[in-house]
Motif scaffolding. Sequence first.
Motif, PDB file in Angstrom:
ATOM      1  N   LEU A 194       0.857  -1.182   0.000  1.00 40.97           N
ATOM      2  CA  LEU A 194       0.000   0.000   0.000  1.00 40.97           C
ATOM      3  C   LEU A 194       0.893   1.232   0.000  1.00 40.97           C
ATOM      4  CD1 LEU A 194      -2.964   1.201   0.646  1.00 40.97           C
ATOM      5  CD2 LEU A 194      -2.191   1.204   3.012  1.00 40.97           C
ATOM      6  N   ASP A 195       0.530   2.222  -0.781  1.00 47.55           N
ATOM      7  CA  ASP A 195       1.233   3.491  -0.748  1.00 47.55           C
ATOM      8  C   ASP A 195       0.979   4.141   0.613  1.00 47.55           C
ATOM      9  OD1 ASP A 195       2.060   6.130  -0.947  1.00 47.55           O
ATOM     10  OD2 ASP A 195       1.376   6.369  -3.010  1.00 47.55           O
ATOM     11  N   ASP A 222       0.974   7.033   1.595  1.00 48.11           N
ATOM     12  CA  ASP A 222       0.169   8.254   1.513  1.00 48.11           C
ATOM     13  C   ASP A 222      -1.327   7.964   1.480  1.00 48.11           C
ATOM     14  OD1 ASP A 222       2.442   9.802   1.537  1.00 48.11           O
ATOM     15  OD2 ASP A 222       2.565   9.973  -0.646  1.00 48.11           O
ATOM     16  N   THR A 223      -1.684   6.730   1.088  1.00 47.59           N
ATOM     17  CA  THR A 223      -3.106   6.381   1.041  1.00 47.59           C
ATOM     18  C   THR A 223      -3.564   5.660   2.315  1.00 47.59           C
ATOM     19  OG1 THR A 223      -2.715   4.230  -0.049  1.00 47.59           O
ATOM     20  CG2 THR A 223      -2.989   6.151  -1.466  1.00 47.59           C
ATOM     21  N   SER A 232      -6.800   6.620   3.954  1.00 52.53           N
ATOM     22  CA  SER A 232      -8.022   6.237   3.245  1.00 52.53           C
ATOM     23  C   SER A 232      -8.590   4.911   3.737  1.00 52.53           C
ATOM     24  CB  SER A 232      -7.734   6.129   1.737  1.00 52.53           C
ATOM     25  OG  SER A 232      -7.206   7.326   1.228  1.00 52.53           O
ATOM     26  N   LEU A 259      -6.725   0.397  -3.910  1.00 51.36           N
ATOM     27  CA  LEU A 259      -5.647   0.948  -3.089  1.00 51.36           C
ATOM     28  C   LEU A 259      -4.581  -0.086  -2.750  1.00 51.36           C
ATOM     29  CD1 LEU A 259      -7.527   3.302  -0.596  1.00 51.36           C
ATOM     30  CD2 LEU A 259      -6.338   3.874  -2.716  1.00 51.36           C
TER      31      LEU A 259
END
Length: 338
Positions: free
Chosen positions: A196-197, A199-200, A203, A261
């Motif tokens: 997973l990034d 930055d996300t 979310s 995501l």
Amino acid sequence: MDLHILDHRLRVISISKSGLVNFTHPLIKLIFLRNRTRCKFFSLTETPENYTVVLDEEGFKELQPSEHLQVENSIWLPLNVVSNGNASSSSQAVGVTKIAKSVIAPLAQQHVSVFMLSTYQTDFILVREKDLSVVISSLEEEFNIYREVGGESVPVLCQDVSSCLQKNGKEGRGRGPVPTVHPVLIPQNQFCVMSLDPDTLPSIATTLIDVLFYSSSPKEDAQSSPGQDLDCIKFFSFSLIDGYISLVMDTEAQRQFPADLLFTSSSGELWRMVRIGGHPLGFDECGIVAQISQPLAESDISAYYISTFSFDHALVPEEDIVSVTDMLQHQRKEPATS
């Protein structure tokens, strides 16, 4: 190949299921608020028995002593193998399979206990700090060994480390211990290894909190008979290490997350679990990882391997689970040889 001794000093701890409520605040901080903590190495794995947390000294400061917190008393150092900068072909076996013969077997022969943590990005071989001299002397013929200090990789030689093989009370390259062949369980879940990034991460915060802290159900009782295969097993692992996120979950948990995501390998491979140990394994026995990883390596079967406070877990491709099961059953029937 290069072997890097990473610049982290780690603790391995267990949080009881009943005591989790006492630690949700610091755990949420470690997972979601990277700018509020200096922790650089954090991994949290839920099993039916407990939560295993592996984290560096900065992260360890966030957790207050408690009767619900069990701390393994050693300092652990993570090792990482780099194949001279060359990316592995997707057709090659991945995970612990690649390092079974070159790292895990030699350390078992020298009575060095290891704690494995495979992630989406890499495999960490954790060794006790007190065993480092034995590790270096055992592996220096096979690897260029570097120690990361303040972001720089510094070459390490055996003569740089005092009393190379004497620290473990062993001299020479003996045959090592005959490993105990532990029983294994094969639960029915299908697992995914994903990333997973970072930055996300916000979310999926509510979903991740729900899965990690509120998903227990009576059928996942830790008192399930250890002598039988579990139909399904509660297992979820989240790692945030040097800015990279790795997630291991079953397909039921995966369905709760937004599909766009989470990302996985291009093949989208599903994995099955081999759970090692009929009773809690402890930390002092050597050769447990070798028991599983060596036969997989000989058959060129990919595997991720995650040690926890009580049991070990290997993930193998779903299409290989029947042959792996047969292989391990045959291994248990064979008399152990040195």
